[in-house]
Design a protein around this motif. Structure first.
Motif, PDB file in Angstrom:
ATOM      1  N   ASN A  75       0.822  -1.206   0.000  1.00  0.00           N
ATOM      2  CA  ASN A  75       0.000   0.000   0.000  1.00  0.00           C
ATOM      3  C   ASN A  75       0.854   1.253   0.000  1.00  0.00           C
ATOM      4  N   LEU A  76       1.890   1.245   0.854  1.00  0.00           N
ATOM      5  CA  LEU A  76       2.752   2.419   0.935  1.00  0.00           C
ATOM      6  C   LEU A  76       3.504   2.624  -0.374  1.00  0.00           C
ATOM      7  N   ILE A  82       1.986   6.751  -6.795  1.00  0.00           N
ATOM      8  CA  ILE A  82       0.901   7.616  -7.257  1.00  0.00           C
ATOM      9  C   ILE A  82       1.208   9.078  -6.954  1.00  0.00           C
ATOM     10  N   LEU A  83       1.741   9.323  -5.747  1.00  0.00           N
ATOM     11  CA  LEU A  83       1.874  10.708  -5.305  1.00  0.00           C
ATOM     12  C   LEU A  83       3.137  11.390  -5.800  1.00  0.00           C
ATOM     13  N   LEU A  84       4.188  10.607  -6.135  1.00  0.00           N
ATOM     14  CA  LEU A  84       5.412  11.247  -6.603  1.00  0.00           C
ATOM     15  C   LEU A  84       5.143  11.955  -7.925  1.00  0.00           C
TER      16      LEU A  84
ATOM     17  N   ILE B  18      -9.294   6.471  11.359  1.00  0.00           N
ATOM     18  CA  ILE B  18     -10.261   6.793  10.310  1.00  0.00           C
ATOM     19  C   ILE B  18      -9.640   7.733   9.281  1.00  0.00           C
ATOM     20  N   ILE B  19      -8.853   8.697   9.765  1.00  0.00           N
ATOM     21  CA  ILE B  19      -8.229   9.630   8.825  1.00  0.00           C
ATOM     22  C   ILE B  19      -7.212   8.921   7.941  1.00  0.00           C
ATOM     23  N   ILE B  20      -6.392   8.032   8.541  1.00  0.00           N
ATOM     24  CA  ILE B  20      -5.415   7.285   7.736  1.00  0.00           C
ATOM     25  C   ILE B  20      -6.136   6.434   6.702  1.00  0.00           C
ATOM     26  N   GLY B  21      -7.211   5.754   7.148  1.00  0.00           N
ATOM     27  CA  GLY B  21      -7.972   4.920   6.225  1.00  0.00           C
ATOM     28  C   GLY B  21      -8.519   5.721   5.066  1.00  0.00           C
ATOM     29  N   SER B  22      -9.132   6.869   5.356  1.00  0.00           N
ATOM     30  CA  SER B  22      -9.722   7.648   4.266  1.00  0.00           C
ATOM     31  C   SER B  22      -8.639   8.217   3.366  1.00  0.00           C
ATOM     32  N   LEU B  23      -7.464   8.546   3.952  1.00  0.00           N
ATOM     33  CA  LEU B  23      -6.355   9.045   3.135  1.00  0.00           C
ATOM     34  C   LEU B  23      -5.960   8.011   2.085  1.00  0.00           C
ATOM     35  N   PHE B  24      -5.840   6.747   2.523  1.00  0.00           N
ATOM     36  CA  PHE B  24      -5.436   5.721   1.569  1.00  0.00           C
ATOM     37  C   PHE B  24      -6.505   5.476   0.525  1.00  0.00           C
ATOM     38  N   ALA B  25      -7.773   5.547   0.934  1.00  0.00           N
ATOM     39  CA  ALA B  25      -8.845   5.408  -0.045  1.00  0.00           C
ATOM     40  C   ALA B  25      -8.770   6.535  -1.073  1.00  0.00           C
ATOM     41  N   LEU B  26      -8.467   7.739  -0.597  1.00  0.00           N
ATOM     42  CA  LEU B  26      -8.342   8.890  -1.499  1.00  0.00           C
ATOM     43  C   LEU B  26      -7.168   8.687  -2.458  1.00  0.00           C
ATOM     44  N   ILE B  27      -6.031   8.225  -1.905  1.00  0.00           N
ATOM     45  CA  ILE B  27      -4.865   8.004  -2.761  1.00  0.00           C
ATOM     46  C   ILE B  27      -5.187   6.970  -3.841  1.00  0.00           C
ATOM     47  N   GLY B  28      -5.927   5.919  -3.439  1.00  0.00           N
ATOM     48  CA  GLY B  28      -6.326   4.913  -4.423  1.00  0.00           C
ATOM     49  C   GLY B  28      -7.139   5.526  -5.550  1.00  0.00           C
ATOM     50  N   SER B  29      -8.067   6.417  -5.194  1.00  0.00           N
ATOM     51  CA  SER B  29      -8.904   7.038  -6.225  1.00  0.00           C
ATOM     52  C   SER B  29      -8.090   7.974  -7.102  1.00  0.00           C
ATOM     53  N   VAL B  30      -7.159   8.713  -6.476  1.00  0.00           N
ATOM     54  CA  VAL B  30      -6.291   9.603  -7.264  1.00  0.00           C
ATOM     55  C   VAL B  30      -5.490   8.769  -8.254  1.00  0.00           C
ATOM     56  N   GLY B  31      -4.982   7.622  -7.783  1.00  0.00           N
ATOM     57  CA  GLY B  31      -4.213   6.752  -8.660  1.00  0.00           C
ATOM     58  C   GLY B  31      -5.028   6.254  -9.829  1.00  0.00           C
ATOM     59  N   THR B  50      -7.547  -1.762   0.206  1.00  0.00           N
ATOM     60  CA  THR B  50      -7.481  -2.717   1.311  1.00  0.00           C
ATOM     61  C   THR B  50      -7.045  -2.024   2.593  1.00  0.00           C
ATOM     62  N   LEU B  51      -6.031  -1.184   2.502  1.00  0.00           N
ATOM     63  CA  LEU B  51      -5.587  -0.480   3.706  1.00  0.00           C
ATOM     64  C   LEU B  51      -6.592   0.603   4.091  1.00  0.00           C
ATOM     65  N   GLY B  52      -7.212   1.242   3.111  1.00  0.00           N
ATOM     66  CA  GLY B  52      -8.212   2.266   3.401  1.00  0.00           C
ATOM     67  C   GLY B  52      -9.357   1.688   4.205  1.00  0.00           C
ATOM     68  N   VAL B  53      -9.947   0.616   3.677  1.00  0.00           N
ATOM     69  CA  VAL B  53     -11.052  -0.017   4.398  1.00  0.00           C
ATOM     70  C   VAL B  53     -10.562  -0.595   5.714  1.00  0.00           C
ATOM     71  N   GLY B  54      -9.341  -1.167   5.703  1.00  0.00           N
ATOM     72  CA  GLY B  54      -8.781  -1.728   6.929  1.00  0.00           C
ATOM     73  C   GLY B  54      -8.698  -0.701   8.042  1.00  0.00           C
ATOM     74  N   GLY B  55      -8.229   0.512   7.722  1.00  0.00           N
ATOM     75  CA  GLY B  55      -8.121   1.553   8.738  1.00  0.00           C
ATOM     76  C   GLY B  55      -9.472   1.933   9.309  1.00  0.00           C
ATOM     77  N   VAL B  56     -10.447   2.118   8.421  1.00  0.00           N
ATOM     78  CA  VAL B  56     -11.787   2.504   8.888  1.00  0.00           C
ATOM     79  C   VAL B  56     -12.386   1.401   9.752  1.00  0.00           C
TER      80      VAL B  56
END
Lengths: 162, 121
Positions: A75-76, A82-84, B18-31, B50-56
């Motif tokens: 994930n990381l 994606i972010l770079l 919750i914030i970490i989870g939503s951040l990863f979900a956002l990154i996934g969508s940006v990707g 997976t990590l987004g939902v996992g965090g939430v």
């Protein structure tokens, strides 16, 4: 053993699943769950045409936790890609030669590859002896194949003895 | 159910999860929007979610365990997600491969016999 419990791990899984669904643990629920988790495998056993036995349950648990850690790292990694700002990724289609046989072990390996750093299984070769992997950012594909082999495939080979 | 107030460490822990989870979900969508071709786009949602939902889910488990009763059944969501995420990714990748979607130019094809993976004889 095998008459009443044809698939002990499936039974265990069903029992845990049942208790999770109920979200409480009381003696009555455990008894009901135990009855269900013995009855359901007995009833559905004829439909299971892909027998697979876990020979080393503790190795399987170890594998599960290894996978959890790897998913975290993956994930990381993906987030960093994606972010770079630079978009110079090097995708590749890689052929991964399989050592293990059997439908269940290959399915587990393919799912593992899809869940871990930067790789997705796309297809299996016609003779079933190789997987096609799409890698998002790979420098040295030989190294990637070797790392999947010794990290996951060797362990699966031990777990399923195939 | 009333939303109960959380105190001290639990408050911080749940909110940060919750914030970490939503951040990863956002990154996934940006990707999903940003990566160059179909196959590369597939990587973002299958992994980051997976990590987004996992965090939430972890946040939810802690919240309900602290406020009401011990609560584990959120773990079922994780099980379902782990079972279904690779399979849907696999099917999408397979469809993309057989439809021969355009790939970004620098994709290296390292297959020995590409025809062994296609429909054509």
């Amino acid at each position: 053993m095998s008459k009443i419990l044809p698939a002990p791990f499936l039974s265990l899984f069903l029992l845990v699943f049942w208790l999770l669904l109920q979200n409480t643990v009381t003696p009555g629920l455990i008894v009901l769950g135990a009855i269900l988790s013995i009855a359901i495998p007995l009833y559905t056993n004829r439909g299971r045409d892909f027998p697979a036995t876990i020979h080393k349950p503790f190795k399987a648990i170890e594998y599960f936790f290894l996978l959890l850690v790897d998913i975290l790292i993956s994930n990381l990694n993906i987030a960093a890609i994606i972010l770079l700002p630079s978009r110079h990724i090097k995708p590749a289609l890689i052929e991964y030669p399989l050592d293990i046989v059997g439908e269940v072990p290959i399915t587990v390996l393919a799912s593992t590859i899809s869940l871990t750093p930067g790789t997705i299984t796309a297809e299996i070769r016609r003779d079933g002896r190789a997987l096609m992997i799409h890698a998002l950012n790979v420098e040295d594909h030989e190294k990637l194949i070797a790392s999947i082999k010794q990290r996951y495939e060797m362990r699966l080979k031990e777990i399923f003895k195939c | 159910m009333n939303m109960t107030e959380l105190h001290g460490w639990a408050d911080w822990l749940v909110s940060s999860l919750i914030i970490i989870g939503s951040l990863f979900a956002l990154i996934g969508s940006v990707g999903l929007a940003r990566l160059p071709d179909f196959m590369a786009r597939l990587h973002a949602p299958t992994k980051s979610t997976t990590l987004g939902v996992g965090g939430v889910i972890l946040g939810s488990i802690i919240y309900f365990s602290v406020t009401t009763a011990f609560s584990w059944h959120e773990l079922l969501i994780t099980i379902f997600l782990f079972l279904t995420a690779p399979i849907s990714a696999h099917l999408l990748a397979k469809a993309g491969l057989h439809l021969e979607l355009k790939r970004v130019e620098n994709t290296r094809d390292l297959r020995a016999q590409p025809n062994q993976y296609s429909d054509e004889d």
